[in-house]
Design a protein around this motif. Structure first.
Motif, PDB file in Angstrom:
ATOM      1  N   THR A   7       0.864  -1.175   0.000  1.00 49.93           N
ATOM      2  CA  THR A   7       0.000   0.000   0.000  1.00 49.93           C
ATOM      3  C   THR A   7       0.903   1.229   0.000  1.00 49.93           C
ATOM      4  O   THR A   7       1.718   1.409   0.899  1.00 49.93           O
ATOM      5  CB  THR A   7      -0.916   0.020   1.234  1.00 49.93           C
ATOM      6  OG1 THR A   7      -1.639  -1.216   1.294  1.00 49.93           O
ATOM      7  CG2 THR A   7      -1.887   1.185   1.173  1.00 49.93           C
ATOM      8  N   ALA A   8       0.770   2.047  -1.036  1.00 49.19           N
ATOM      9  CA  ALA A   8       1.564   3.272  -1.167  1.00 49.19           C
ATOM     10  C   ALA A   8       0.580   4.419  -1.368  1.00 49.19           C
ATOM     11  O   ALA A   8      -0.093   4.481  -2.402  1.00 49.19           O
ATOM     12  CB  ALA A   8       2.534   3.172  -2.341  1.00 49.19           C
ATOM     13  N   GLY A   9       0.475   5.277  -0.364  1.00 53.31           N
ATOM     14  CA  GLY A   9      -0.554   6.315  -0.421  1.00 53.31           C
ATOM     15  C   GLY A   9      -1.910   5.637  -0.496  1.00 53.31           C
ATOM     16  O   GLY A   9      -2.227   4.776   0.316  1.00 53.31           O
ATOM     17  N   SER A  10      -2.693   5.961  -1.519  1.00 54.10           N
ATOM     18  CA  SER A  10      -4.023   5.373  -1.677  1.00 54.10           C
ATOM     19  C   SER A  10      -4.035   4.174  -2.631  1.00 54.10           C
ATOM     20  O   SER A  10      -5.088   3.617  -2.914  1.00 54.10           O
ATOM     21  CB  SER A  10      -4.992   6.439  -2.201  1.00 54.10           C
ATOM     22  OG  SER A  10      -4.572   6.893  -3.477  1.00 54.10           O
ATOM     23  N   VAL A  11      -2.868   3.759  -3.103  1.00 54.04           N
ATOM     24  CA  VAL A  11      -2.778   2.682  -4.092  1.00 54.04           C
ATOM     25  C   VAL A  11      -2.402   1.366  -3.411  1.00 54.04           C
ATOM     26  O   VAL A  11      -1.466   1.326  -2.607  1.00 54.04           O
ATOM     27  CB  VAL A  11      -1.729   3.026  -5.177  1.00 54.04           C
ATOM     28  CG1 VAL A  11      -1.596   1.892  -6.183  1.00 54.04           C
ATOM     29  CG2 VAL A  11      -2.084   4.329  -5.874  1.00 54.04           C
ATOM     30  N   GLU A  12      -3.136   0.312  -3.745  1.00 56.26           N
ATOM     31  CA  GLU A  12      -2.819  -1.029  -3.245  1.00 56.26           C
ATOM     32  C   GLU A  12      -2.450  -1.925  -4.411  1.00 56.26           C
ATOM     33  O   GLU A  12      -3.156  -1.957  -5.422  1.00 56.26           O
ATOM     34  CB  GLU A  12      -4.023  -1.655  -2.535  1.00 56.26           C
ATOM     35  CG  GLU A  12      -4.305  -1.079  -1.178  1.00 56.26           C
ATOM     36  CD  GLU A  12      -5.416  -1.835  -0.449  1.00 56.26           C
ATOM     37  OE1 GLU A  12      -5.945  -2.835  -0.994  1.00 56.26           O
ATOM     38  OE2 GLU A  12      -5.753  -1.414   0.657  1.00 56.26           O
ATOM     39  N   ILE A  13      -1.347  -2.635  -4.256  1.00 57.32           N
ATOM     40  CA  ILE A  13      -0.883  -3.586  -5.264  1.00 57.32           C
ATOM     41  C   ILE A  13      -0.648  -4.918  -4.566  1.00 57.32           C
ATOM     42  O   ILE A  13       0.107  -4.980  -3.589  1.00 57.32           O
ATOM     43  CB  ILE A  13       0.443  -3.115  -5.920  1.00 57.32           C
ATOM     44  CG1 ILE A  13       0.298  -1.746  -6.586  1.00 57.32           C
ATOM     45  CG2 ILE A  13       0.981  -4.172  -6.892  1.00 57.32           C
ATOM     46  CD1 ILE A  13      -0.522  -1.721  -7.841  1.00 57.32           C
ATOM     47  N   LYS A  14      -1.263  -5.965  -5.066  1.00 55.75           N
ATOM     48  CA  LYS A  14      -1.000  -7.308  -4.546  1.00 55.75           C
ATOM     49  C   LYS A  14       0.049  -7.964  -5.438  1.00 55.75           C
ATOM     50  O   LYS A  14       0.112  -7.684  -6.639  1.00 55.75           O
ATOM     51  CB  LYS A  14      -2.277  -8.138  -4.513  1.00 55.75           C
ATOM     52  CG  LYS A  14      -3.288  -7.621  -3.515  1.00 55.75           C
ATOM     53  CD  LYS A  14      -4.527  -8.488  -3.503  1.00 55.75           C
ATOM     54  CE  LYS A  14      -5.578  -7.919  -2.588  1.00 55.75           C
ATOM     55  NZ  LYS A  14      -6.335  -6.837  -3.172  1.00 55.75           N
ATOM     56  N   ALA A  15       0.855  -8.851  -4.842  1.00 56.58           N
ATOM     57  CA  ALA A  15       1.909  -9.516  -5.605  1.00 56.58           C
ATOM     58  C   ALA A  15       2.122 -10.931  -5.101  1.00 56.58           C
ATOM     59  O   ALA A  15       1.880 -11.224  -3.927  1.00 56.58           O
ATOM     60  CB  ALA A  15       3.214  -8.718  -5.514  1.00 56.58           C
ATOM     61  N   LYS A  16       2.572 -11.804  -6.012  1.00 57.27           N
ATOM     62  CA  LYS A  16       2.933 -13.179  -5.688  1.00 57.27           C
ATOM     63  C   LYS A  16       4.456 -13.252  -5.576  1.00 57.27           C
ATOM     64  O   LYS A  16       5.170 -12.788  -6.475  1.00 57.27           O
ATOM     65  CB  LYS A  16       2.485 -14.135  -6.796  1.00 57.27           C
ATOM     66  CG  LYS A  16       0.991 -14.212  -6.978  1.00 57.27           C
ATOM     67  CD  LYS A  16       0.610 -15.199  -8.060  1.00 57.27           C
ATOM     68  CE  LYS A  16       1.054 -14.675  -9.414  1.00 57.27           C
ATOM     69  NZ  LYS A  16       0.557 -15.452 -10.545  1.00 57.27           N
ATOM     70  N   LEU A  17       4.944 -13.844  -4.500  1.00 54.69           N
ATOM     71  CA  LEU A  17       6.377 -13.967  -4.301  1.00 54.69           C
ATOM     72  C   LEU A  17       6.947 -15.110  -5.124  1.00 54.69           C
ATOM     73  O   LEU A  17       6.301 -16.146  -5.300  1.00 54.69           O
ATOM     74  CB  LEU A  17       6.699 -14.200  -2.820  1.00 54.69           C
ATOM     75  CG  LEU A  17       6.854 -12.930  -1.984  1.00 54.69           C
ATOM     76  CD1 LEU A  17       5.587 -12.117  -1.950  1.00 54.69           C
ATOM     77  CD2 LEU A  17       7.327 -13.268  -0.599  1.00 54.69           C
ATOM     78  N   LEU A  18       8.145 -14.891  -5.624  1.00 51.84           N
ATOM     79  CA  LEU A  18       8.888 -15.927  -6.321  1.00 51.84           C
ATOM     80  C   LEU A  18       9.661 -16.752  -5.292  1.00 51.84           C
ATOM     81  O   LEU A  18       9.731 -16.387  -4.115  1.00 51.84           O
ATOM     82  CB  LEU A  18       9.848 -15.283  -7.331  1.00 51.84           C
ATOM     83  CG  LEU A  18       9.179 -14.396  -8.393  1.00 51.84           C
ATOM     84  CD1 LEU A  18      10.228 -13.682  -9.226  1.00 51.84           C
ATOM     85  CD2 LEU A  18       8.253 -15.226  -9.268  1.00 51.84           C
ATOM     86  N   ASP A  19      10.259 -17.824  -5.726  1.00 49.74           N
ATOM     87  CA  ASP A  19      11.054 -18.679  -4.845  1.00 49.74           C
ATOM     88  C   ASP A  19      12.515 -18.252  -4.948  1.00 49.74           C
ATOM     89  O   ASP A  19      13.303 -18.854  -5.688  1.00 49.74           O
ATOM     90  CB  ASP A  19      10.868 -20.150  -5.249  1.00 49.74           C
ATOM     91  CG  ASP A  19      11.561 -21.094  -4.280  1.00 49.74           C
ATOM     92  OD1 ASP A  19      11.922 -20.662  -3.164  1.00 49.74           O
ATOM     93  OD2 ASP A  19      11.747 -22.273  -4.659  1.00 49.74           O
ATOM     94  N   THR A  20      12.854 -17.149  -4.251  1.00 48.50           N
ATOM     95  CA  THR A  20      14.218 -16.615  -4.291  1.00 48.50           C
ATOM     96  C   THR A  20      14.663 -16.266  -2.871  1.00 48.50           C
ATOM     97  O   THR A  20      13.831 -16.031  -1.991  1.00 48.50           O
ATOM     98  CB  THR A  20      14.307 -15.340  -5.151  1.00 48.50           C
ATOM     99  OG1 THR A  20      13.622 -14.272  -4.467  1.00 48.50           O
ATOM    100  CG2 THR A  20      13.709 -15.531  -6.545  1.00 48.50           C
ATOM    101  N   PRO A  21      15.982 -16.170  -2.653  1.00 44.17           N
ATOM    102  CA  PRO A  21      16.467 -15.743  -1.338  1.00 44.17           C
ATOM    103  C   PRO A  21      15.969 -14.344  -0.956  1.00 44.17           C
ATOM    104  O   PRO A  21      15.668 -14.088   0.214  1.00 44.17           O
ATOM    105  CB  PRO A  21      17.988 -15.770  -1.492  1.00 44.17           C
ATOM    106  CG  PRO A  21      18.249 -16.752  -2.591  1.00 44.17           C
ATOM    107  CD  PRO A  21      17.082 -16.593  -3.531  1.00 44.17           C
ATOM    108  N   THR A  22      15.862 -13.450  -1.931  1.00 48.25           N
ATOM    109  CA  THR A  22      15.371 -12.098  -1.638  1.00 48.25           C
ATOM    110  C   THR A  22      13.916 -12.137  -1.203  1.00 48.25           C
ATOM    111  O   THR A  22      13.531 -11.475  -0.229  1.00 48.25           O
ATOM    112  CB  THR A  22      15.558 -11.172  -2.850  1.00 48.25           C
ATOM    113  OG1 THR A  22      16.955 -11.098  -3.160  1.00 48.25           O
ATOM    114  CG2 THR A  22      15.021  -9.779  -2.571  1.00 48.25           C
ATOM    115  N   ALA A  23      13.083 -12.924  -1.888  1.00 47.01           N
ATOM    116  CA  ALA A  23      11.677 -13.047  -1.498  1.00 47.01           C
ATOM    117  C   ALA A  23      11.572 -13.577  -0.072  1.00 47.01           C
ATOM    118  O   ALA A  23      10.771 -13.081   0.724  1.00 47.01           O
ATOM    119  CB  ALA A  23      10.931 -13.965  -2.469  1.00 47.01           C
TER     120      ALA A  23
END
Length: 124
Positions: A7-23
């Protein structure tokens, strides 16, 4: 499948995580609270996460790829041209780790202003 909501300000973005060390590192540090910075058509924000650059890191990304800027310990979401883009590409400031894919249209981030509150949380 692990999913998050940014959530950034009034914007919501959903995301799927990849299988990575960073995720894994980002997910393990949730929830994250930060403030938005803007660079051209990119929103980025600092995190408490610190990771190394992965072997497949890159600076040119596709809209919808959620990146991690290693040098800045920041999540970066490009949705259009940046000051160093060539043509219509989305070129970030440095090679980044791609760790998630947006489910929602990241171009909505155009409404985010510098300084807007940002939260990242798990939605599983």
């Amino acid at each position: 499948m692990r999913r998050i909501k940014i959530t950034a300000g009034s914007v919501e973005i959903k995301a799927k995580l990849l299988d990575t060390p960073t995720a894994d590192a980002v997910y393990d540090s949730l929830p994250i609270q930060s403030q938005a910075s803007i660079w051209g058509e990119e929103v980025y924000f600092s995190t408490p996460v610190s990771v190394v650059r992965e072997a497949d890191a890159r600076d040119v990304v596709k809209a919808g790829e959620i990146a991690f800027w290693v040098e800045g310990d920041s999540i970066a979401i490009g949705f259009g041209r940046t000051p160093i883009s060539r043509g219509d590409e989305i070129r970030l400031a440095a090679p980044t780790n791609i760790w998630a894919n947006a489910i929602d249209d990241v171009r909505r981030l155009k409404a985010v202003k510098a300084g807007d509150r940002v939260t990242v949380e798990a939605i599983d």
